[in-house]
Motif scaffolding. Structure first.
Motif, mmCIF file in Angstrom:
data_model
loop_
_atom_site.group_PDB
_atom_site.id
_atom_site.type_symbol
_atom_site.label_atom_id
_atom_site.label_comp_id
_atom_site.label_asym_id
_atom_site.label_seq_id
_atom_site.Cartn_x
_atom_site.Cartn_y
_atom_site.Cartn_z
ATOM 1 N N LYS A 12 44.821 57.496 52.442
ATOM 2 C CA LYS A 12 43.551 57.425 51.722
ATOM 3 C C LYS A 12 42.650 56.390 52.373
ATOM 4 O O LYS A 12 43.120 55.351 52.826
ATOM 5 N N LYS A 13 41.367 56.691 52.429
ATOM 6 C CA LYS A 13 40.428 55.732 52.993
ATOM 7 C C LYS A 13 40.392 54.497 52.096
ATOM 8 O O LYS A 13 40.333 54.608 50.877
ATOM 9 N N LYS A 14 40.457 53.332 52.737
ATOM 10 C CA LYS A 14 40.411 52.113 51.939
ATOM 11 C C LYS A 14 38.982 51.769 51.544
ATOM 12 O O LYS A 14 38.046 52.040 52.289
ATOM 13 N N LEU A 15 38.869 51.176 50.385
ATOM 14 C CA LEU A 15 37.558 50.725 49.928
ATOM 15 C C LEU A 15 37.221 49.416 50.654
ATOM 16 O O LEU A 15 38.021 48.482 50.651
ATOM 17 N N LYS A 16 36.063 49.400 51.298
ATOM 18 C CA LYS A 16 35.663 48.184 52.031
ATOM 19 C C LYS A 16 34.922 47.234 51.105
ATOM 20 O O LYS A 16 33.875 47.576 50.558
ATOM 21 N N LEU A 17 35.469 46.050 50.964
ATOM 22 C CA LEU A 17 34.955 45.082 49.989
ATOM 23 C C LEU A 17 34.482 43.809 50.686
ATOM 24 O O LEU A 17 35.206 43.235 51.500
ATOM 25 N N PRO A 163 37.197 37.241 33.558
ATOM 26 C CA PRO A 163 38.656 37.141 33.656
ATOM 27 C C PRO A 163 39.224 38.010 34.778
ATOM 28 O O PRO A 163 38.604 39.008 35.164
ATOM 29 N N ALA A 164 40.376 37.610 35.294
ATOM 30 C CA ALA A 164 41.026 38.375 36.372
ATOM 31 C C ALA A 164 41.214 39.831 35.965
ATOM 32 O O ALA A 164 41.042 40.739 36.782
ATOM 33 N N ASP A 165 41.560 40.063 34.688
ATOM 34 C CA ASP A 165 41.771 41.435 34.224
ATOM 35 C C ASP A 165 40.493 42.266 34.321
ATOM 36 O O ASP A 165 40.558 43.485 34.493
ATOM 37 N N ALA A 166 39.349 41.597 34.199
ATOM 38 C CA ALA A 166 38.081 42.321 34.318
ATOM 39 C C ALA A 166 37.841 42.729 35.777
ATOM 40 O O ALA A 166 37.379 43.838 36.047
ATOM 41 N N PHE A 167 38.164 41.837 36.714
ATOM 42 C CA PHE A 167 38.085 42.208 38.141
ATOM 43 C C PHE A 167 38.997 43.408 38.404
ATOM 44 O O PHE A 167 38.623 44.369 39.066
ATOM 45 N N TRP A 168 40.208 43.304 37.902
ATOM 46 C CA TRP A 168 41.212 44.354 38.110
ATOM 47 C C TRP A 168 40.713 45.698 37.575
ATOM 48 O O TRP A 168 40.784 46.717 38.248
ATOM 49 N N LYS A 169 40.153 45.662 36.365
ATOM 50 C CA LYS A 169 39.703 46.896 35.719
ATOM 51 C C LYS A 169 38.546 47.517 36.502
ATOM 52 O O LYS A 169 38.542 48.702 36.812
ATOM 53 N N ASN A 172 39.635 48.921 39.893
ATOM 54 C CA ASN A 172 40.435 50.141 39.772
ATOM 55 C C ASN A 172 39.600 51.324 39.308
ATOM 56 O O ASN A 172 39.815 52.449 39.774
ATOM 57 N N ASP A 173 38.645 51.071 38.430
ATOM 58 C CA ASP A 173 37.737 52.148 38.038
ATOM 59 C C ASP A 173 37.023 52.707 39.267
ATOM 60 O O ASP A 173 36.958 53.919 39.472
ATOM 61 N N LEU A 174 36.495 51.798 40.093
ATOM 62 C CA LEU A 174 35.761 52.245 41.280
ATOM 63 C C LEU A 174 36.692 52.977 42.255
ATOM 64 O O LEU A 174 36.322 53.998 42.830
ATOM 65 N N LEU A 175 37.906 52.446 42.426
ATOM 66 C CA LEU A 175 38.867 53.090 43.328
ATOM 67 C C LEU A 175 39.239 54.479 42.833
ATOM 68 O O LEU A 175 39.484 55.388 43.631
ATOM 69 N N ASP A 176 39.266 54.649 41.520
ATOM 70 C CA ASP A 176 39.608 55.956 40.955
ATOM 71 C C ASP A 176 38.390 56.868 40.849
ATOM 72 O O ASP A 176 38.472 57.952 40.265
ATOM 73 N N GLU A 179 33.279 55.697 36.569
ATOM 74 C CA GLU A 179 32.213 54.752 36.229
ATOM 75 C C GLU A 179 32.873 53.500 35.649
ATOM 76 O O GLU A 179 33.637 53.582 34.689
ATOM 77 N N PRO A 180 32.600 52.299 36.235
ATOM 78 C CA PRO A 180 33.257 51.090 35.732
ATOM 79 C C PRO A 180 32.885 50.813 34.283
ATOM 80 O O PRO A 180 31.731 50.957 33.888
ATOM 81 N N GLU A 181 33.898 50.438 33.520
ATOM 82 C CA GLU A 181 33.686 50.183 32.108
ATOM 83 C C GLU A 181 34.648 49.092 31.677
ATOM 84 O O GLU A 181 35.821 49.121 32.048
ATOM 85 N N LEU A 182 34.146 48.124 30.909
ATOM 86 C CA LEU A 182 35.020 47.041 30.457
ATOM 87 C C LEU A 182 35.293 47.183 28.964
ATOM 88 O O LEU A 182 34.360 47.374 28.183
ATOM 89 N N PRO A 183 36.561 47.062 28.561
ATOM 90 C CA PRO A 183 36.845 47.039 27.131
ATOM 91 C C PRO A 183 36.308 45.751 26.513
ATOM 92 O O PRO A 183 36.086 44.752 27.218
ATOM 93 N N TYR A 184 36.108 45.787 25.216
ATOM 94 C CA TYR A 184 35.468 44.676 24.500
ATOM 95 C C TYR A 184 36.130 43.322 24.800
ATOM 96 O O TYR A 184 35.457 42.321 25.006
ATOM 97 N N ASP A 185 37.469 43.300 24.835
ATOM 98 C CA ASP A 185 38.162 42.005 24.985
ATOM 99 C C ASP A 185 38.016 41.407 26.385
ATOM 100 O O ASP A 185 38.356 40.250 26.604
#
Ligand code: SF4
Length: 190
Positions: A12-17, A163-169, A172-176, A179-185
């Motif tokens: 798979k093509k890697k996402l360039k960041l 938070p780190a979990d927000a970066f992770w989310k 991963n949304d973008l990789l998948d 559309e990026p979306e953050l849960p309330y917490d």
């Protein structure tokens, strides 16, 4: 003759960041690193371009994603920001400083000359005080700006730091391809 069915091994093509810190405190980058061992998983799908985490000085021209920490406080910040916008398909303003100026924008109701005088002329313990003016140095802007006042921003990742979990989310949304979306917490501004 036997036909050999080749498995589809095309990687798979890697996402360039790319990432950078303007008038930031590097706290947003530290929070990014707080993804801890998930960073290893991430690096299987993401390739780092210009970032304070490596030694690459310019963004690859075909970057997918630019994460920008920090507000805009000097002329060099503007140049870096434009370079990121030209190089990256998606720009995310990361953290309060990038989103609304954050703590650095507290200087916005003080004259920039007064700030410089206070630091370089009137500060205690200074020997031969003078305001630095070498042409190597970027000029401070009159005000500190959020990055969307200089370039178009695609997404905002709030928090000081997010938070780190927000970066992770969001990554991963973008990789998948979602559309990026953050849960309330994971959504906060402090
Ligand atoms: S948003 Fe907060 S953590 Fe991020 S660079 Fe600004 S002050 Fe630092």
């Amino acid at each position: 003759a036997k036909s050999i069915v080749q498995p589809d091994v095309k990687p798979k093509k890697k996402l360039k960041l790319a990432t950078c810190s303007l008038a930031g405190c590097f706290g947003c980058h530290m929070s990014f690193l707080d993804m801890d061992e998930r960073l290893i998983e991430l690096l299987e799908r993401v390739e780092l371009s210009r970032s304070p985490l490596n030694d690459i000085k310019t963004c690859a021209p075909d970057c997918d994603l630019g994460l920008i920490e920090g507000a805009v406080c000097n002329t060099e910040n503007i140049a870096v920001l434009r370079h990121f916008r030209e190089s990256c398909k998606i720009i995310i303003a990361v953290g309060s400083c990038a989103i609304n100026g954050g703590v650095p924008s507290l200087r916005n109701n003080i004259d920039v000359k007064d700030c410089l005088d206070e630091a370089y002329l009137n500060g205690i313990g200074l020997v031969n005080p003078k305001v630095p003016i070498d042409k190597e140095l970027p000029y401070l802007l009159e005000k500190v700006y959020p990055i969307h006042e200089v370039i178009k921003v695609d997404y905002f990742l709030p928090g000081c730091p997010p938070p780190a979990d927000a970066f992770w989310k969001i990554l991963n949304d973008l990789l998948d391809g979602k559309e990026p979306e953050l849960p309330y917490d994971l959504l906060h501004f402090d």
